[in-house]
Design a protein around this motif. Structure first.
Motif, PDB file in Angstrom:
ATOM      1  N   VAL A 153       3.762  46.213  25.156  1.00  0.00           N
ATOM      2  CA  VAL A 153       4.970  46.820  24.589  1.00  0.00           C
ATOM      3  C   VAL A 153       4.604  47.957  23.630  1.00  0.00           C
ATOM      4  CG1 VAL A 153       6.927  46.402  23.035  1.00  0.00           C
ATOM      5  CG2 VAL A 153       6.422  44.784  24.865  1.00  0.00           C
ATOM      6  N   ALA A 154       3.605  47.731  22.780  1.00  0.00           N
ATOM      7  CA  ALA A 154       3.216  48.749  21.805  1.00  0.00           C
ATOM      8  C   ALA A 154       2.669  49.995  22.482  1.00  0.00           C
ATOM      9  CB  ALA A 154       2.192  48.172  20.830  1.00  0.00           C
ATOM     10  N   THR A 155       1.764  49.842  23.449  1.00  0.00           N
ATOM     11  CA  THR A 155       1.183  51.013  24.097  1.00  0.00           C
ATOM     12  C   THR A 155       2.189  51.691  25.032  1.00  0.00           C
ATOM     13  OG1 THR A 155       0.161  49.558  25.747  1.00  0.00           O
ATOM     14  CG2 THR A 155      -1.191  50.225  23.884  1.00  0.00           C
ATOM     15  N   PHE A 156       3.060  50.906  25.662  1.00  0.00           N
ATOM     16  CA  PHE A 156       4.153  51.483  26.450  1.00  0.00           C
ATOM     17  C   PHE A 156       5.003  52.390  25.560  1.00  0.00           C
ATOM     18  CE2 PHE A 156       8.727  51.004  27.486  1.00  0.00           C
ATOM     19  CZ  PHE A 156       8.765  51.688  28.693  1.00  0.00           C
ATOM     20  N   SER A 157       5.302  51.926  24.365  1.00  0.00           N
ATOM     21  CA  SER A 157       6.125  52.708  23.440  1.00  0.00           C
ATOM     22  C   SER A 157       5.434  54.013  23.057  1.00  0.00           C
ATOM     23  CB  SER A 157       6.426  51.884  22.179  1.00  0.00           C
ATOM     24  OG  SER A 157       7.093  50.681  22.509  1.00  0.00           O
ATOM     25  N   GLU A 158       4.125  53.955  22.848  1.00  0.00           N
ATOM     26  CA  GLU A 158       3.395  55.171  22.479  1.00  0.00           C
ATOM     27  C   GLU A 158       3.402  56.187  23.609  1.00  0.00           C
ATOM     28  OE1 GLU A 158       0.276  53.305  19.208  1.00  0.00           O
ATOM     29  OE2 GLU A 158      -0.271  53.282  21.334  1.00  0.00           O
ATOM     30  N   GLY A 159       3.143  55.717  24.824  1.00  0.00           N
ATOM     31  CA  GLY A 159       3.159  56.641  25.957  1.00  0.00           C
ATOM     32  C   GLY A 159       4.535  57.227  26.206  1.00  0.00           C
ATOM     33  N   VAL A 169      14.181  62.608  22.397  1.00  0.00           N
ATOM     34  CA  VAL A 169      14.301  61.146  22.353  1.00  0.00           C
ATOM     35  C   VAL A 169      13.080  60.570  21.629  1.00  0.00           C
ATOM     36  CG1 VAL A 169      14.537  59.031  23.705  1.00  0.00           C
ATOM     37  CG2 VAL A 169      15.587  61.159  24.505  1.00  0.00           C
ATOM     38  N   VAL A 170      13.313  59.701  20.663  1.00  0.00           N
ATOM     39  CA  VAL A 170      12.266  59.109  19.831  1.00  0.00           C
ATOM     40  C   VAL A 170      12.061  57.655  20.245  1.00  0.00           C
ATOM     41  CG1 VAL A 170      11.626  58.485  17.473  1.00  0.00           C
ATOM     42  CG2 VAL A 170      12.849  60.633  17.911  1.00  0.00           C
ATOM     43  N   VAL A 171      10.808  57.240  20.317  1.00  0.00           N
ATOM     44  CA  VAL A 171      10.487  55.858  20.706  1.00  0.00           C
ATOM     45  C   VAL A 171       9.620  55.234  19.619  1.00  0.00           C
ATOM     46  CG1 VAL A 171       9.529  54.355  22.486  1.00  0.00           C
ATOM     47  CG2 VAL A 171      10.551  56.556  23.132  1.00  0.00           C
ATOM     48  N   ARG A 172       9.986  54.026  19.210  1.00  0.00           N
ATOM     49  CA  ARG A 172       9.259  53.312  18.166  1.00  0.00           C
ATOM     50  C   ARG A 172       8.821  51.930  18.669  1.00  0.00           C
ATOM     51  NH1 ARG A 172       9.631  57.752  14.576  1.00  0.00           N
ATOM     52  NH2 ARG A 172      11.708  57.925  13.669  1.00  0.00           N
ATOM     53  N   ALA A 173       7.819  51.362  18.012  1.00  0.00           N
ATOM     54  CA  ALA A 173       7.428  49.966  18.230  1.00  0.00           C
ATOM     55  C   ALA A 173       7.382  49.282  16.877  1.00  0.00           C
ATOM     56  CB  ALA A 173       6.067  49.873  18.913  1.00  0.00           C
ATOM     57  N   ILE A 174       8.092  48.177  16.750  1.00  0.00           N
ATOM     58  CA  ILE A 174       8.075  47.396  15.519  1.00  0.00           C
ATOM     59  C   ILE A 174       7.030  46.300  15.650  1.00  0.00           C
ATOM     60  CG2 ILE A 174       9.441  46.041  13.885  1.00  0.00           C
ATOM     61  CD1 ILE A 174      10.450  48.912  14.254  1.00  0.00           C
ATOM     62  N   ILE A 175       6.191  46.141  14.623  1.00  0.00           N
ATOM     63  CA  ILE A 175       5.119  45.150  14.637  1.00  0.00           C
ATOM     64  C   ILE A 175       5.424  44.104  13.561  1.00  0.00           C
ATOM     65  CG2 ILE A 175       2.616  44.806  14.624  1.00  0.00           C
ATOM     66  CD1 ILE A 175       3.422  46.929  16.630  1.00  0.00           C
ATOM     67  N   THR A 231       9.726  62.195  13.604  1.00  0.00           N
ATOM     68  CA  THR A 231       9.898  61.841  15.020  1.00  0.00           C
ATOM     69  C   THR A 231       8.634  61.378  15.721  1.00  0.00           C
ATOM     70  OG1 THR A 231       9.554  64.147  15.680  1.00  0.00           O
ATOM     71  CG2 THR A 231      11.830  63.439  15.239  1.00  0.00           C
ATOM     72  N   THR A 232       7.445  61.595  15.148  1.00  0.00           N
ATOM     73  CA  THR A 232       6.211  61.296  15.888  1.00  0.00           C
ATOM     74  C   THR A 232       5.607  59.937  15.544  1.00  0.00           C
ATOM     75  OG1 THR A 232       4.865  62.451  14.241  1.00  0.00           O
ATOM     76  CG2 THR A 232       5.638  63.732  16.142  1.00  0.00           C
ATOM     77  N   ARG A 233       6.079  59.294  14.503  1.00  0.00           N
ATOM     78  CA  ARG A 233       5.552  57.972  14.161  1.00  0.00           C
ATOM     79  C   ARG A 233       6.077  56.945  15.156  1.00  0.00           C
ATOM     80  NH1 ARG A 233       6.684  54.523   8.566  1.00  0.00           N
ATOM     81  NH2 ARG A 233       5.482  52.651   9.169  1.00  0.00           N
ATOM     82  N   VAL A 234       5.193  56.072  15.657  1.00  0.00           N
ATOM     83  CA  VAL A 234       5.603  55.059  16.625  1.00  0.00           C
ATOM     84  C   VAL A 234       5.568  53.656  16.027  1.00  0.00           C
ATOM     85  CG1 VAL A 234       5.128  53.987  18.863  1.00  0.00           C
ATOM     86  CG2 VAL A 234       4.872  56.461  18.585  1.00  0.00           C
ATOM     87  N   ARG A 235       4.484  53.266  15.386  1.00  0.00           N
ATOM     88  CA  ARG A 235       4.322  51.883  14.934  1.00  0.00           C
ATOM     89  C   ARG A 235       4.861  51.689  13.511  1.00  0.00           C
ATOM     90  NH1 ARG A 235      -0.626  48.782  17.774  1.00  0.00           N
ATOM     91  NH2 ARG A 235      -0.717  49.998  19.691  1.00  0.00           N
ATOM     92  N   TYR A 236       5.733  50.696  13.382  1.00  0.00           N
ATOM     93  CA  TYR A 236       6.298  50.309  12.092  1.00  0.00           C
ATOM     94  C   TYR A 236       5.975  48.835  11.864  1.00  0.00           C
ATOM     95  CZ  TYR A 236       9.040  54.628  12.016  1.00  0.00           C
ATOM     96  OH  TYR A 236       9.421  55.947  12.007  1.00  0.00           O
ATOM     97  N   TYR A 237       5.378  48.531  10.723  1.00  0.00           N
ATOM     98  CA  TYR A 237       4.936  47.168  10.423  1.00  0.00           C
ATOM     99  C   TYR A 237       5.952  46.470   9.529  1.00  0.00           C
ATOM    100  CZ  TYR A 237       0.550  48.672  12.461  1.00  0.00           C
ATOM    101  OH  TYR A 237      -0.393  49.149  13.342  1.00  0.00           O
TER     102      TYR A 237
END
Length: 289
Positions: A153-159, A169-175, A231-237
């Motif tokens: 899920v995390a790497t899918f979100s980054e790609g 369109v912005v894509v994020r992954a919550i950790i 807009t470029t940050r993907v991972r949020y902890y």
């Protein structure tokens, strides 16, 4: 005009807390539940429309996207929260259980995401938030299949974030770290576990804190991720154990961090690791294994 968000898996836990957070912030919400009995979970909140959706049914995703768009006339954000947790030694885990793990956490998530991409691309805006897990940062024992699905899920979100950037369109992954939610009462435990695994399992659970953060902690992070103008940050902890990971890896380096984590996972954390990675929140976990 109020913005509109779609949130999957909202009958309880982080999903329900996310619905409550966005509605309180003035958003209109399309919330999904898997069981008809849960259709009343958001009853009384005029900003929320609750729809049935089983994310495991990939063929249902396109029709659901059109139904969701029809509720308020638009969709500005999507939160893929629905998930499933399988645990146990891989040797004892059936391939059917592993397939189900990936069906819900990865393939179902991708199917729902794909159903909304044409809409977001045409309107040249949108935010997609996918719920990953702290296990995506380091694989926990007896949760290897779950961790692998959440890493996907995390790497899918980054790609996807790079694919969709040119369309606004912005894509994020919550950790999220360890949370006190009902996911721990819905564990699919591997059956027929060889007794030789029992000492390791007992050691791991003895070393695992029986506390976690409340669901609203991650709901607040999801909200921040949706409204963040960067807009470029993907991972949020989210959660004290999760937010500490990037800094711990920076200080220790990836290999030393891994070695420290391996020791902590079996109840032998160093004083340094205990300092760098705090115990999760104070709420007791709902765990039945």
């Amino acid at each position: 005009m109020s913005k509109v968000i779609v949130v999957t898996g909202t009958a309880s836990g982080m999903g329900k807390a996310t619905v409550d957070k966005f509605a309180a912030e003035g958003w209109n919400v399309v919330a999904t539940v898997r069981k008809e009995a849960d259709l009343t979970v958001h009853e009384g909140n005029p900003r929320v429309k609750t729809l049935l959706l089983d994310v495991d049914d990939e063929q249902a995703a396109p029709a659901f996207a059109q139904q969701a768009l029809g509720q308020f006339g638009r969709v500005d954000a999507l939160v893929n929260n629905a998930g499933y947790y399988q645990m146990g030694p891989i040797e004892s885990t059936s391939l059917d259980q592993i397939h189900r793990q990936f069906q819900t956490n990865v393939f179902g998530l991708i199917a729902v995401t794909k159903a909304f991409l044409p809409h977001f691309r045409r309107q040249r805006s949108g935010v997609i938030v996918n719920i990953s897990s702290l296990t995506a940062e380091q694989g926990y024992p007896y949760s290897a299949a779950y961790a692998a699905s959440k890493a996907a899920v995390a790497t899918f979100s980054e790609g996807l974030s790079m694919e969709m950037a040119e369309f606004g369109v912005v894509v994020r992954a919550i950790i999220p770290g360890q949370h006190a939610t009902r996911i721990f009462t819905k564990i699919d435990v591997a059956s027929g576990i060889d007794e030789e695994y029992q000492p390791g399992i007992e050691s791991f659970f003895a070393a695992t804190p029986l506390t976690g953060s409340l669901p609203h902690v991650t709901a607040d992070v999801i909200y921040q991720a949706v409204v963040d103008p960067q807009t470029t940050r993907v991972r949020y902890y989210s959660g004290p154990d999760s937010t500490a990971i990037p800094e711990a890896k920076r200080i220790l380096g990836p290999q030393q961090y891994w070695e420290e984590f391996r020791q902590a996972a079996v109840g032998r954390p160093s004083a340094l690791f205990r300092t760098l990675v705090p115990v999760p929140g104070p709420e007791p976990l709902e765990r039945e294994v």
